[in-house]
Scaffold this active site. Sequence first.
Site, PDB file in Angstrom:
ATOM      1  N   LEU A   1       0.969  22.901  26.669  1.00  0.00           N
ATOM      2  CA  LEU A   1       0.388  23.747  28.118  1.00  0.00           C
ATOM      3  C   LEU A   1       0.054  22.898  29.137  1.00  0.00           C
ATOM      4  O   LEU A   1       0.002  23.313  30.258  1.00  0.00           O
ATOM      5  CB  LEU A   1      -0.921  24.689  27.639  1.00  0.00           C
ATOM      6  CG  LEU A   1      -0.397  26.085  26.726  1.00  0.00           C
ATOM      7  CD1 LEU A   1      -1.848  26.558  26.491  1.00  0.00           C
ATOM      8  CD2 LEU A   1       0.209  27.070  27.619  1.00  0.00           C
ATOM      9  N   CYS A   2      -0.440  21.512  28.674  1.00  0.00           N
ATOM     10  CA  CYS A   2      -0.986  20.633  29.754  1.00  0.00           C
ATOM     11  C   CYS A   2       0.384  20.379  30.821  1.00  0.00           C
ATOM     12  O   CYS A   2       0.294  20.378  32.222  1.00  0.00           O
ATOM     13  CB  CYS A   2      -1.507  19.506  29.485  1.00  0.00           C
ATOM     14  SG  CYS A   2      -0.410  18.536  28.545  1.00  0.00           S
ATOM     15  N   THR A   3       1.398  20.348  30.364  1.00  0.00           N
ATOM     16  CA  THR A   3       2.747  20.222  30.926  1.00  0.00           C
ATOM     17  C   THR A   3       2.835  21.192  32.080  1.00  0.00           C
ATOM     18  O   THR A   3       3.355  21.136  33.087  1.00  0.00           O
ATOM     19  CB  THR A   3       4.071  19.757  29.983  1.00  0.00           C
ATOM     20  OG1 THR A   3       3.657  18.630  29.319  1.00  0.00           O
ATOM     21  CG2 THR A   3       5.218  19.361  30.990  1.00  0.00           C
TER      22      THR A   3
ATOM     23  N   THR B   1       0.282  21.462  34.527  1.00  0.00           N
ATOM     24  CA  THR B   1      -0.063  20.325  35.723  1.00  0.00           C
ATOM     25  C   THR B   1       1.471  19.657  36.082  1.00  0.00           C
ATOM     26  O   THR B   1       1.663  19.560  37.342  1.00  0.00           O
ATOM     27  CB  THR B   1      -0.881  19.408  35.174  1.00  0.00           C
ATOM     28  OG1 THR B   1      -0.033  18.819  33.922  1.00  0.00           O
ATOM     29  CG2 THR B   1      -2.316  19.846  34.845  1.00  0.00           C
TER      30      THR B   1
END
Length: 356
Positions: A132-134, A137
């Site tokens: 999810l961070c990819t 961001t």
Amino acid sequence: MDTIDVSNLNRQFLFRASDVGKYKAEVAAAFVEKRVKGVKITPYCGKIQDKDDDYYMQFNIVVCGLDSVEARRWINATLVGLVDPEIVDSLKPLVDGGTEGFKGQAKVILPTITSCIECQLDMHAPRAAVPLCTLATIPRQPQHCIEWAHIIAWEEERKDITLDTDDPEHITWLYQKALARAQEFNIPGVTYSMTQGVVKNIIPAIASTNAIVAAACCNEAFKIATGTNPFLGNPESNNYMMYSGDDSIYTYTFEHQKKDDCPVCGNLAKEVEVDGNRTLQEFVESLAERPEAQLKKPTIRTEEKSLYYQSPPSLEKQTRPNLKKKLNELVSDGEEIAVSDPAFQIDFKFKLVFKK
């Protein structure tokens, strides 16, 4: 439960433009009954999981053309569970076929006797998960922008509306959001068709491959029913046929071995090497990516205690603190754990061995 879409018309022979919007099962049954006199087909529009054991006991052969690994695993476990050594007719041969682009496979499974779907699970690679961070961001691919629109943007802006992946308005909204995000990060390649493919996890289908694999499955069912020739999976032959049309036409058969540690038809726990310093949370997440597991909502327990329950909410809350604990704090080296998932009717047995 599927209805016919315009995109279905180019890769099969049973549906026509006038059938768009109708149930696939009903249209296919009517087409075959009209073409082959004397054949009686009863279509059902519903989940295979809604049928009980008595429903499946009435058949002699089960042929699968399922488009989901989860559904294959469910019917496989059901047929294995039906087998009673005292009742010969309780063994239902399973003929399974599938295609992806120019590749396909057909196989015959004799429940409890030959290699089953679960034994072969590592041949069906799980879909790669994107952190999810990819997505939130640093997207790098057009698919990341689409997944962002699908998972994050929809929840933030339209959470009161249930996403319908068959609704053109919903797909258009996701496409426009994904396109804007791709332009923001200078990522080319986002299209409406790609958006549809990513969101619905569409696998490319080609009519010629479908016809070849369907013919192979029908051929195996015919051989089992009539005994006119040895079928795939008989005790003295191979049980798995692979077809490749990528570069010319090539087929071959081989014997997929039955696994003693298969969670469905085996009797041993599967040995899994893990880092004892990893948290239970990390192990739970890894079960979705492991080719031999592919579990999305696992519940984990040992013989003595419950490690983590996904449901009911009271048990989830009670066992949630364990997620932050290290595996070596919860289980001992070589200890067996049982893992279950609501999508399947089986318990998976794993023997956790800590890396030295």
